[in-house]
Design an enzyme around this catalytic site. Sequence first.
Site, mmCIF file in Angstrom:
data_model
loop_
_atom_site.group_PDB
_atom_site.id
_atom_site.type_symbol
_atom_site.label_atom_id
_atom_site.label_comp_id
_atom_site.label_asym_id
_atom_site.label_seq_id
_atom_site.Cartn_x
_atom_site.Cartn_y
_atom_site.Cartn_z
ATOM 1 N N GLN A 92 1.068 12.253 -7.298
ATOM 2 C CA GLN A 92 2.726 11.618 -7.266
ATOM 3 C C GLN A 92 3.776 12.826 -6.949
ATOM 4 O O GLN A 92 4.422 13.065 -6.587
ATOM 5 C CB GLN A 92 3.010 11.560 -8.108
ATOM 6 C CG GLN A 92 4.031 9.629 -8.407
ATOM 7 C CD GLN A 92 4.462 8.708 -7.759
ATOM 8 O OE1 GLN A 92 3.174 8.278 -8.121
ATOM 9 N NE2 GLN A 92 5.367 8.463 -6.983
ATOM 10 N N LYS A 151 3.423 13.477 -3.739
ATOM 11 C CA LYS A 151 4.013 12.286 -2.274
ATOM 12 C C LYS A 151 5.388 12.201 -2.814
ATOM 13 O O LYS A 151 6.401 12.137 -1.490
ATOM 14 C CB LYS A 151 3.174 11.200 -2.959
ATOM 15 C CG LYS A 151 3.543 9.563 -2.361
ATOM 16 C CD LYS A 151 3.168 8.268 -3.237
ATOM 17 C CE LYS A 151 1.934 8.662 -3.755
ATOM 18 N NZ LYS A 151 1.316 7.509 -4.653
ATOM 19 N N LYS A 166 3.336 10.320 -14.388
ATOM 20 C CA LYS A 166 2.395 8.859 -14.237
ATOM 21 C C LYS A 166 2.104 8.858 -15.181
ATOM 22 O O LYS A 166 2.277 9.458 -16.692
ATOM 23 C CB LYS A 166 1.272 9.156 -13.349
ATOM 24 C CG LYS A 166 0.622 7.934 -12.814
ATOM 25 C CD LYS A 166 1.090 7.534 -11.660
ATOM 26 C CE LYS A 166 0.845 6.271 -10.958
ATOM 27 N NZ LYS A 166 2.044 5.802 -10.518
ATOM 28 N N ASP A 189 2.678 -0.031 -11.469
ATOM 29 C CA ASP A 189 1.480 0.725 -11.074
ATOM 30 C C ASP A 189 0.892 -0.687 -10.752
ATOM 31 O O ASP A 189 0.778 -1.781 -11.241
ATOM 32 C CB ASP A 189 1.153 1.282 -11.406
ATOM 33 C CG ASP A 189 0.121 2.422 -10.781
ATOM 34 O OD1 ASP A 189 0.530 2.356 -9.250
ATOM 35 O OD2 ASP A 189 -1.361 2.651 -10.785
ATOM 36 N N THR A 206 5.441 -0.772 -0.662
ATOM 37 C CA THR A 206 4.105 0.913 -0.526
ATOM 38 C C THR A 206 3.132 -0.161 0.348
ATOM 39 O O THR A 206 2.904 0.355 0.933
ATOM 40 C CB THR A 206 3.790 0.189 -1.866
ATOM 41 O OG1 THR A 206 4.379 0.632 -3.553
ATOM 42 C CG2 THR A 206 2.166 1.355 -1.859
ATOM 43 N N ASN A 209 -0.296 -6.732 -5.301
ATOM 44 C CA ASN A 209 0.553 -6.616 -4.107
ATOM 45 C C ASN A 209 1.270 -5.566 -2.989
ATOM 46 O O ASN A 209 1.316 -6.208 -2.000
ATOM 47 C CB ASN A 209 1.862 -5.536 -5.597
ATOM 48 C CG ASN A 209 3.454 -5.497 -4.263
ATOM 49 O OD1 ASN A 209 4.265 -6.659 -4.703
ATOM 50 N ND2 ASN A 209 3.474 -4.835 -4.446
ATOM 51 N N SER A 230 11.876 3.245 -4.412
ATOM 52 C CA SER A 230 12.612 3.395 -5.918
ATOM 53 C C SER A 230 13.223 4.214 -6.180
ATOM 54 O O SER A 230 14.082 3.425 -7.130
ATOM 55 C CB SER A 230 10.949 4.102 -7.083
ATOM 56 O OG SER A 230 9.931 2.839 -7.147
#
Length: 445
Positions: free
Chosen positions: A111, A114, A126, A166, A210, A241, A377
Amino acid sequence: MDASLEPVFEQVLRRNPGEAEFHQAVREVFDSLAPVLRRNPQYGDAAVLERICEPERQIIFRVPWVDDSGRVQINRGFRVEYNSALGPYKGGLRFHPSVYLGIVKFLGFEQVFKNALTGMPIGGGKGGADFDPRGRSDGEVMRFCQSFMTELYRHLGEHTDVPAGDVGVGGREIGYLFGQYKRITNRYESGVLTGKGVGWGGSLVRTEATGYGTVLFAQEMLRTRGRSFDGLRVAVSGAGNVAIYAIEKAQQLGARVVAFSDSSGYVVDEAGVDLELLKAVKEVQRGRAADYVAQRPGAHLATAGRIWDVPVEVALPCATQNELDGADAKALLSHGVLAVAEGANMPTTPDGVSLLQEGGVLFAPGKAANAGGVATSALEMQQNASRDSWTFEGTEERLTEIMAGIHDRCASTADEHDGPGDYVLGANIAGFRRVADAVLALGLV
């Protein structure tokens, strides 16, 4: 891995025993960093790599709750606040029985890079718990979420740490978590959680982001070879999702999505996946792949073999880590796959990545291709901060710009470091440089 990095990697192994997923994530980044470290000796002199590999804070806590039969249940909760050099910790919460510290650290480490690639002012973190929401009533899920947030709230804040959803954490769970945070703090602090409902502080496009972003990144890769999704056969692993909205965007761009999967097997639908039926099965009926097949003439469920045995030109692994291995890569190559874009976190094993790249396949690592969710986000955080809400079209346009920017950043960085077309190299170096420069600028913290 370059020999100069081996002592640092050995230190990571020694300090984090038994955390195989975390080791794999660190190794994958280290394999790319030799060129940038040779050009920038200041990173080594200031032990930047060692600092980035060590989380700033690791929180583990007990989560007691009562099930519908009145029995007390105990789960374990986690939050790894990994790196805040670029902004508040940002990253999702995962509720799944497989969650343990190594999984959370691997996801947090990914993350960090990213989030850096998005160009947004957000750090990486996370969290989650080894709680399984499947088969649980709404009341049980609510009680678990309230207990989880009763401990976690003290570590959160819109300028400190901003979780999202998540695996296992969707709109229902985010609602319960936010409600408990609001109750405890007596503040309507919208920016403390993202993935909220649109009617109470959420952002349009966040649900789709995503999956949409993965396809948008793949589209940019295909353009480098004069291709597009139009007319291509696509397989998407997963049925959650991310997978659903990757299917939706691929279909919007003219592709024929012929396969998807869940833990019970994979569905082959040569006529093209009926997206509305899939949404109904998964989001309304909370059903399985077999329920889709039962309502879709011509589709069939395979419980033997792998989804990657289906002949396609684009593969989008959107389920979980290490789901596409070397044997799967060989199967895809035998059918002439053009591109693979990771919609999940680290879904391709190292040997799978090597085989695909050696075979000339356009390969997008998750830290680049699935960054659309966290990017949106961050857009939700912007809207919360300004007490504003944006249109779907305007937000999707911004997401499209961000994904194109991530692609171009990865491509140009790979070119700069003598790896044209190597999106893994480009993503790792571009993300690392942005974080490393901020770490140096902030001093020894």
